[in-house]
Write a protein that holds these residues in place. Structure first.
Motif, short mmCIF file in Angstrom:
data_model
loop_
_atom_site.label_atom_id
_atom_site.label_comp_id
_atom_site.label_asym_id
_atom_site.label_seq_id
_atom_site.Cartn_x
_atom_site.Cartn_y
_atom_site.Cartn_z
N GLY A 24 -24.24 -49.65 70.62
CA GLY A 24 -25.41 -49.67 69.77
C GLY A 24 -25.15 -49.25 68.33
N ARG A 25 -23.95 -48.76 68.03
CA ARG A 25 -23.66 -48.33 66.66
C ARG A 25 -23.36 -49.55 65.80
N THR A 26 -24.33 -49.97 65.02
CA THR A 26 -24.16 -51.13 64.15
C THR A 26 -24.50 -50.72 62.73
N SER A 27 -23.52 -50.78 61.86
CA SER A 27 -23.73 -50.34 60.48
C SER A 27 -24.59 -51.34 59.73
N ALA A 28 -25.17 -50.88 58.62
CA ALA A 28 -25.96 -51.76 57.76
C ALA A 28 -25.09 -52.88 57.21
N ALA A 29 -23.81 -52.55 56.90
CA ALA A 29 -22.91 -53.57 56.37
C ALA A 29 -22.65 -54.65 57.40
N ARG A 30 -22.50 -54.25 58.67
CA ARG A 30 -22.27 -55.24 59.73
C ARG A 30 -23.51 -56.11 59.92
N LYS A 31 -24.67 -55.53 59.87
CA LYS A 31 -25.90 -56.31 60.01
C LYS A 31 -26.03 -57.33 58.88
N GLN A 32 -25.64 -56.92 57.68
CA GLN A 32 -25.69 -57.84 56.55
C GLN A 32 -24.70 -58.98 56.75
N LEU A 33 -23.52 -58.66 57.28
CA LEU A 33 -22.51 -59.69 57.54
C LEU A 33 -23.01 -60.66 58.61
N LEU A 52 -36.57 -71.46 61.39
CA LEU A 52 -36.13 -70.52 62.42
C LEU A 52 -35.95 -69.14 61.80
N LYS A 53 -36.57 -68.13 62.39
CA LYS A 53 -36.54 -66.78 61.83
C LYS A 53 -35.40 -65.96 62.45
N PHE A 54 -34.82 -65.10 61.62
CA PHE A 54 -33.83 -64.14 62.12
C PHE A 54 -33.96 -62.84 61.34
N ASP A 55 -33.99 -61.75 62.08
CA ASP A 55 -34.05 -60.41 61.50
C ASP A 55 -32.97 -59.58 62.18
N ALA A 56 -31.99 -59.13 61.41
CA ALA A 56 -30.86 -58.39 61.98
C ALA A 56 -31.29 -57.09 62.63
N ASN A 57 -32.46 -56.59 62.29
CA ASN A 57 -32.94 -55.33 62.87
C ASN A 57 -33.75 -55.53 64.14
N SER A 58 -34.04 -56.80 64.48
CA SER A 58 -34.91 -57.04 65.64
C SER A 58 -34.25 -56.64 66.95
N GLY A 59 -32.91 -56.66 66.99
CA GLY A 59 -32.22 -56.32 68.23
C GLY A 59 -32.42 -54.89 68.67
N SER A 60 -32.73 -53.99 67.73
CA SER A 60 -32.91 -52.58 68.09
C SER A 60 -34.30 -52.28 68.61
N ARG A 61 -35.22 -53.24 68.47
CA ARG A 61 -36.59 -52.98 68.92
C ARG A 61 -37.12 -54.06 69.88
N ASN A 62 -36.25 -55.00 70.26
CA ASN A 62 -36.69 -56.09 71.13
C ASN A 62 -36.57 -55.67 72.59
N VAL A 63 -37.66 -55.80 73.33
CA VAL A 63 -37.66 -55.34 74.72
C VAL A 63 -36.76 -56.20 75.61
N SER A 64 -36.41 -57.41 75.13
CA SER A 64 -35.54 -58.27 75.93
C SER A 64 -34.07 -57.89 75.81
N CYS A 65 -33.74 -57.00 74.89
CA CYS A 65 -32.35 -56.56 74.75
C CYS A 65 -32.05 -55.49 75.79
#
Length: 427
Positions: A76-85, A124-137
């Motif tokens: 779960g450790r994902t840096s802001a730089a990695r999310k931007q990439l 098509l929408k994408f939000d790099a932060n959605s993975g930390s709050r999506n109940v399907s993850c």
């Protein structure tokens, strides 16, 4: 003297691990198992880290209770730089998808169906932060998915740090779902006003982008048009007939190659209709639940299943051919990345196929005929078919993995000429 030793040490650290020797193995799950020996030598390491900071789970890890406890934290450790990439990767892959649809055409040369696919890709929408709050993850384990209701793609935190080539495959696979012959057989819409919620039981909120196929039948076509005329529903991209889909020939090839489940029997159709109804009533408790209303909804859903029979299986809406098509998309995107960024050693090659390492390096899972996610016989084809017949059959992936393609899979071509559907499509 010390500086000379430090120089030698830096050279040693930068030197990739030794390559495996001998003839190239066949590009199959069984053929690649030789490379798994490298991971077995590191069975004490739960995570295999690559020089660029990405990492993947070691499927040969000597598992114990600490593995489960630390899975979520480690992945779960994902840096802001990695999310931007990752966000940049998504946009680059979106551009490559649009180029695949265009095939060099100008806007004026595109067919309505090709324009339709491009519209779906651009919205098509994408939000790099959605993975930390999506109940399907999941709490642990890499995962990603396309959600038709919100017309969005989620990369869960567990997948954010996958090796780049593997992540390119994952993004390509999920983005491919937005173009599947099943999802595009539904109109891409935006519900503008709550009046539409009263007509379609699968419409749960203003702003959603798809209505379930169980609600779109000949019985509701007139009501749908009325909602569009009244401004309650905005049509962003109309439905595409599967026979006019720009990649229809590939879909037909996949179905003829065994990537589908066949036609539902009357009993299977009835059982699925009732299951869809139960799911609908769980989501929409406001829907009238008299027996007469239940029977009416079952009739509508039965009609919907027959109307889009090639897009329904025991799991519900979707098909093995659609999943296989997404595997083709994922393989194309991974191959495009590998063309410019070839792996330098065996560890990096294993990182390319991270999503399927468990099936390759674990003999019991190699014998498993269904996808782990489909414990009830769902829409994913058997993982061995996906690995051997699609992913490893791509010549550039085979080249990157230093293995010999065991077959040519002819379905991976937009210009494919499909015969009458009775002859084999692999050669």
């Amino acid at each position: 003297m010390i500086s000379a030793l430090l120089s030698l040490l830096s050279i040693a650290l930068a030197t990739p691990p030794a390559e495996s020797q001998g003839p190239r193995p066949p590009c199959t799950a069984e053929g690649i198992t030789r490379s798994c020996e490298i991971l077995k030598q590191r069975a004490h390491q739960q995570w295999i880290y690559l020089p660029d900071g990405t990492f993947f789970r070691n499927p040969t890890y000597d598992n114990n209770w600490r593995s489960f406890f630390f899975n979520s934290r480690s992945e779960g450790r994902t840096s802001a730089a990695r999310k931007q990439l990752v966000t940049t990767m998504v946009e680059q892959i979106r551009t490559r998808f649009i180029e695949e649809v265009r095939q060099g055409k100008t806007d004026s040369q595109l067919t309505p169906e090709e324009q339709n696919l491009i519209t779906r890709l651009r919205t098509l929408k994408f939000d790099a932060n959605s993975g930390s709050r999506n109940v399907s993850c999941p709490a642990y384990g890499p995962n990603a998915h396309y959600d038709g209701v919100s017309h969005s793609m989620t990369i869960c935190n567990g997948a954010m740090n996958l090796p780049n080539a593997a992540l390119q495959y994952v993004i390509g696979h999920e983005m491919g779902h937005a173009l599947s012959h099943c999802i595009t057989s539904l109109p891409l819409i935006r519900i503008r006003r709550s009046q539409a919620l009263r007509t379609f039981t699968s419409a749960t909120t203003v702003g959603q982008f798809h209505i379930n196929p169980s609600d779109l039948t000949t019985a509701t076509d007139t009501q749908f048009r009325e909602h569009v005329e009244n401004g309650n529903i905005e049509v962003i991209a109309p439905a595409i007939s599967p026979s006019r889909h720009p990649f229809q020939k590939i879909q037909s090839c996949l179905r003829n190659s065994g990537f589908d489940e066949g036609v539902f029997s009357e009993q299977e159709t009835s059982n699925l209709s009732r299951r869809i109804l139960q799911d609908t009533l769980a989501i929409r408790p406001d829907v009238q639940q008299t027996q007469a209303e239940r029977d009416r909804l079952i009739q509508i859903q039965t009609s919907a299943i027959r109307r889009r029979s090639q897009c329904f299986c025991n799991h519900g809406f979707g098909s093995p051919a659609s999943e296989a098509m997404s595997d083709i998309w994922g393989s194309r995107m991974a191959a495009s990345y590998l063309r410019e960024n070839p792996p330098r050693n065996d560890i990096e090659r294993l990182g390319v196929i991270t999503p399927y390492l468990g099936n390759i390096c674990n003999s019991q899972r190699r014998e498993q005929r269904t996808s782990p996610a489909d414990t009830t016989g769902g829409i994913h084809p058997p993982n061995l078919d996906r690995i051997n017949r699609i992913i490893f059959a791509h010549p550039e992936i085979a080249q990157a993995l230093h293995c010999e393609p065991s077959r040519k899979f002819s379905c991976d071509s937009r210009d494919l000429v499909v015969d009458d559907g009775t002859s084999p499509t692999e050669r």
